[in-house]
Design a protein around this motif. Sequence first.
Motif, mmCIF file in Angstrom:
data_model
loop_
_atom_site.group_PDB
_atom_site.id
_atom_site.type_symbol
_atom_site.label_atom_id
_atom_site.label_comp_id
_atom_site.label_asym_id
_atom_site.label_seq_id
_atom_site.Cartn_x
_atom_site.Cartn_y
_atom_site.Cartn_z
ATOM 1 N N ARG A 84 0.828 -1.210 0.000
ATOM 2 C CA ARG A 84 0.000 0.000 0.000
ATOM 3 C C ARG A 84 0.861 1.259 0.000
ATOM 4 N NH1 ARG A 84 -3.814 -2.327 4.817
ATOM 5 N NH2 ARG A 84 -5.380 -3.419 3.526
ATOM 6 N N LEU A 85 1.954 1.222 0.740
ATOM 7 C CA LEU A 85 2.827 2.383 0.820
ATOM 8 C C LEU A 85 3.666 2.574 -0.434
ATOM 9 C CD1 LEU A 85 3.990 1.855 4.504
ATOM 10 C CD2 LEU A 85 2.496 3.693 3.695
ATOM 11 N N LEU A 86 3.997 1.477 -1.092
ATOM 12 C CA LEU A 86 4.899 1.550 -2.247
ATOM 13 C C LEU A 86 4.161 1.712 -3.572
ATOM 14 C CD1 LEU A 86 7.466 -1.213 -1.241
ATOM 15 C CD2 LEU A 86 7.862 1.263 -1.329
ATOM 16 N N ASP A 87 2.881 1.464 -3.595
ATOM 17 C CA ASP A 87 2.116 1.561 -4.838
ATOM 18 C C ASP A 87 2.116 3.004 -5.343
ATOM 19 O OD1 ASP A 87 0.441 1.057 -6.977
ATOM 20 O OD2 ASP A 87 -1.397 1.144 -5.780
ATOM 21 N N GLY A 88 2.883 3.253 -6.406
ATOM 22 C CA GLY A 88 2.985 4.596 -6.960
ATOM 23 C C GLY A 88 3.901 5.528 -6.203
ATOM 24 N N LEU A 89 4.735 4.983 -5.315
ATOM 25 C CA LEU A 89 5.628 5.829 -4.525
ATOM 26 C C LEU A 89 6.454 6.747 -5.420
ATOM 27 C CD1 LEU A 89 6.795 6.414 -1.653
ATOM 28 C CD2 LEU A 89 8.593 4.760 -2.226
ATOM 29 N N ALA A 90 6.483 8.022 -5.054
ATOM 30 C CA ALA A 90 7.205 9.013 -5.846
ATOM 31 C C ALA A 90 7.835 10.046 -4.936
ATOM 32 C CB ALA A 90 6.249 9.698 -6.826
ATOM 33 N N SER A 91 8.740 10.831 -5.483
ATOM 34 C CA SER A 91 9.376 11.889 -4.704
ATOM 35 C C SER A 91 8.316 12.833 -4.152
ATOM 36 C CB SER A 91 10.364 12.667 -5.583
ATOM 37 O OG SER A 91 9.714 13.243 -6.688
ATOM 38 N N ARG A 92 8.591 13.347 -2.968
ATOM 39 C CA ARG A 92 7.753 14.303 -2.247
ATOM 40 C C ARG A 92 6.546 13.662 -1.581
ATOM 41 N NH1 ARG A 92 5.944 18.231 -6.390
ATOM 42 N NH2 ARG A 92 4.952 19.228 -4.604
ATOM 43 N N ASP A 93 6.442 12.335 -1.617
ATOM 44 C CA ASP A 93 5.343 11.669 -0.922
ATOM 45 C C ASP A 93 5.529 11.741 0.587
ATOM 46 O OD1 ASP A 93 3.979 10.996 -3.184
ATOM 47 O OD2 ASP A 93 4.433 8.853 -3.105
ATOM 48 N N ILE A 94 4.413 11.766 1.304
ATOM 49 C CA ILE A 94 4.393 11.677 2.755
ATOM 50 C C ILE A 94 3.690 10.374 3.114
ATOM 51 C CG2 ILE A 94 3.570 12.708 4.908
ATOM 52 C CD1 ILE A 94 3.587 15.430 3.489
ATOM 53 N N LEU A 95 4.414 9.485 3.800
ATOM 54 C CA LEU A 95 3.878 8.166 4.137
ATOM 55 C C LEU A 95 3.478 8.121 5.610
ATOM 56 C CD1 LEU A 95 6.424 5.846 2.276
ATOM 57 C CD2 LEU A 95 4.456 7.092 1.367
ATOM 58 N N LEU A 96 2.418 7.390 5.904
ATOM 59 C CA LEU A 96 1.916 7.282 7.270
ATOM 60 C C LEU A 96 1.950 5.844 7.770
ATOM 61 C CD1 LEU A 96 0.359 8.081 9.831
ATOM 62 C CD2 LEU A 96 -1.752 7.978 8.484
ATOM 63 N N VAL A 97 2.639 5.646 8.901
ATOM 64 C CA VAL A 97 2.632 4.375 9.628
ATOM 65 C C VAL A 97 2.490 4.703 11.119
ATOM 66 C CG1 VAL A 97 3.913 3.005 7.943
ATOM 67 C CG2 VAL A 97 5.167 4.364 9.639
ATOM 68 N N HIS A 98 2.411 3.670 11.958
ATOM 69 C CA HIS A 98 2.137 3.890 13.375
ATOM 70 C C HIS A 98 3.068 3.076 14.271
ATOM 71 C CE1 HIS A 98 -1.617 5.003 11.354
ATOM 72 N NE2 HIS A 98 -1.896 5.745 12.415
ATOM 73 N N ASP A 99 3.625 3.749 15.294
ATOM 74 C CA ASP A 99 4.336 3.016 16.346
ATOM 75 C C ASP A 99 3.427 2.816 17.558
ATOM 76 O OD1 ASP A 99 4.365 5.735 16.956
ATOM 77 O OD2 ASP A 99 6.370 5.717 17.825
ATOM 78 N N GLY A 100 2.372 3.615 17.672
ATOM 79 C CA GLY A 100 1.356 3.419 18.688
ATOM 80 C C GLY A 100 0.153 2.717 18.069
ATOM 81 N N HIS A 101 -0.541 1.902 18.848
ATOM 82 C CA HIS A 101 -1.700 1.137 18.352
ATOM 83 C C HIS A 101 -1.312 0.254 17.165
ATOM 84 C CE1 HIS A 101 -3.611 4.976 19.974
ATOM 85 N NE2 HIS A 101 -3.964 4.037 20.837
ATOM 86 N N ALA A 102 -0.076 -0.208 17.118
ATOM 87 C CA ALA A 102 0.417 -0.975 15.970
ATOM 88 C C ALA A 102 -0.194 -2.376 15.944
ATOM 89 C CB ALA A 102 1.937 -1.076 16.021
ATOM 90 N N ALA A 103 -0.657 -2.776 14.769
ATOM 91 C CA ALA A 103 -1.117 -4.158 14.591
ATOM 92 C C ALA A 103 0.091 -5.087 14.630
ATOM 93 C CB ALA A 103 -1.850 -4.303 13.261
ATOM 94 N N THR A 104 -0.142 -6.345 14.974
ATOM 95 C CA THR A 104 0.935 -7.330 15.024
ATOM 96 C C THR A 104 0.665 -8.469 14.052
ATOM 97 O OG1 THR A 104 -0.165 -8.448 16.875
ATOM 98 C CG2 THR A 104 1.515 -6.816 17.417
ATOM 99 N N ASP A 105 1.734 -9.131 13.626
ATOM 100 C CA ASP A 105 1.583 -10.251 12.705
ATOM 101 C C ASP A 105 1.313 -11.540 13.483
ATOM 102 O OD1 ASP A 105 4.009 -11.140 13.744
ATOM 103 O OD2 ASP A 105 5.184 -10.482 12.005
ATOM 104 N N ALA A 106 1.322 -12.658 12.781
ATOM 105 C CA ALA A 106 1.001 -13.950 13.408
ATOM 106 C C ALA A 106 1.991 -14.335 14.494
ATOM 107 C CB ALA A 106 0.953 -15.031 12.335
ATOM 108 N N HIS A 107 3.170 -13.737 14.465
ATOM 109 C CA HIS A 107 4.206 -14.045 15.461
ATOM 110 C C HIS A 107 4.254 -13.005 16.576
ATOM 111 C CE1 HIS A 107 5.604 -17.149 12.740
ATOM 112 N NE2 HIS A 107 5.652 -16.246 11.777
ATOM 113 N N GLY A 108 3.344 -12.050 16.552
ATOM 114 C CA GLY A 108 3.294 -11.029 17.584
ATOM 115 C C GLY A 108 4.202 -9.844 17.356
ATOM 116 N N ALA A 109 4.833 -9.757 16.188
ATOM 117 C CA ALA A 109 5.718 -8.629 15.886
ATOM 118 C C ALA A 109 4.912 -7.472 15.298
ATOM 119 C CB ALA A 109 6.802 -9.056 14.902
ATOM 120 N N PRO A 110 5.181 -6.238 15.716
ATOM 121 C CA PRO A 110 4.491 -5.090 15.125
ATOM 122 C C PRO A 110 4.756 -5.029 13.619
ATOM 123 C CG PRO A 110 5.678 -4.451 17.103
ATOM 124 C CD PRO A 110 6.137 -5.838 16.766
ATOM 125 N N VAL A 111 3.704 -4.911 12.825
ATOM 126 C CA VAL A 111 3.877 -4.958 11.369
ATOM 127 C C VAL A 111 4.672 -3.774 10.845
ATOM 128 C CG1 VAL A 111 1.808 -6.337 10.976
ATOM 129 C CG2 VAL A 111 1.637 -3.845 10.948
#
Length: 270
Positions: free
Chosen positions: A215-242
């Motif tokens: 989702r973040l890389l689809d069409g990624l171009a210069s000057r883009d602002i990307l959003l992710v989260h260190d708070g309320h982070a979802a975890t994968d099947a192994h319990g690691a924050p995605v």
Amino acid sequence: MNAPGRPRRWTPTPLIGGAAAVHAGALASWLAAPATWPWAAGGVIASHLALTAAGLWPRSALLGHNWTRLPESANASIAITIDDGPDPDVTPRVLDLLDTHRARATFFCIGERARAHPEVVEAIVARGHAVENHSERHRHYFSLMGPRALRSEINAAQTTLGEIAGAKPLFFRAPAGLRNPFLEPVLCGLGLHLASWTRRGFDTRTGDASLVARRLLDGLASRDILLVHDGHAATDAHGAPVILAALDTVLRAASDRGLATVTLREAIVG
């Protein structure tokens, strides 16, 4: 343009100015001809619906200036923005990952979380990243607040984050990106700029890091602002924050495409 961090004059957008004109016209119409009240009320309701829709669109500039991309001066750079922290478990691991890639990021921190974990905020700054304002308490009803409550909520975070980080934030991001017409005048008075994003990973809802990265890389171009989260982070099947695997993939891809990372603060200060 005012110096970053300095209060500036608020100028209503065409939508807000138009809504004010509709309200004034409806009042004048009703006073002159009370029988026209259904038309007057209909116009007022339509204007409120338009304002509400604009506030529910995080990337909209209909209620005021909104950073959805970096300025042209940023050239071949992108901004990684990280919301809802600091988190004492996730944020230090994100900082280690950023160090590995020699990348810089902008952390939109919640004031009460920063007060609970000041050492994490201090580490963010010490390792070359920027701390910005994501409200004091991240209330779900933030977009329903009036001007006084908005100013109190945002200014409390300004004070908290400024004291811990050593510099007051220059940017504000509304909780969930939702807002109302009262927000921009408050931000102008506090010398803050609203920032949203170009694309987001929905990493608080998705436990698949590869999907978040796509989702973040689809069409990624210069000057883009990307959003992710260190708070309320979802975890994968192994319990690691995605965020960890997803951000690793994104930073590798950005490097391969010749894209550097900058903080929003660097982009506005120049």
